[in-house]
Write an enzyme that holds these catalytic residues in place. Sequence first.
Site: not given
Length: 139
Positions: A11, A59, A87, A104, A114, A117
């Site tokens: 990100k 959000f 994940r 993270r 964070n 993705h």
Amino acid sequence: MATNRTFTMIKPDAVANGHIGNILAMITNGGFKIVSLKLTQLTVADAKAFYAVHAERPFYGELVEFMSRGPIVAAILEKDNAVEDFRTLIGATNPAEAAEGTIRKAYATSIGENAVHGSDSDENAAIESAFHFAGREQF
């Protein structure tokens, strides 16, 4: 377990903070093969479309603004049990709750920013990969 694929984005926060190389190293050290990779920037329209599933969430506006504010790195990853294993590698959405050794925990600064993705299912991995990579960009 069959080899399958997942989709990830590094990100804008992690890109701006210079963490691309470290995150890609964690991904490859985690046993993932990078099969497609590109640096790009989402437009507001792109971010709205990609996150349309969250359109009714409070959000959503902040998410769209954040994801379109700077470059991202999009990637398709391959590994046995790719979605679930990735994940686990990225860790909890809230970096304060993320396990040691996760992306993270190492690079996220908040729930909203964070760092990465990761697709949440095989079906979404295919959809998200196709959103970012044309057929001939997927190897």
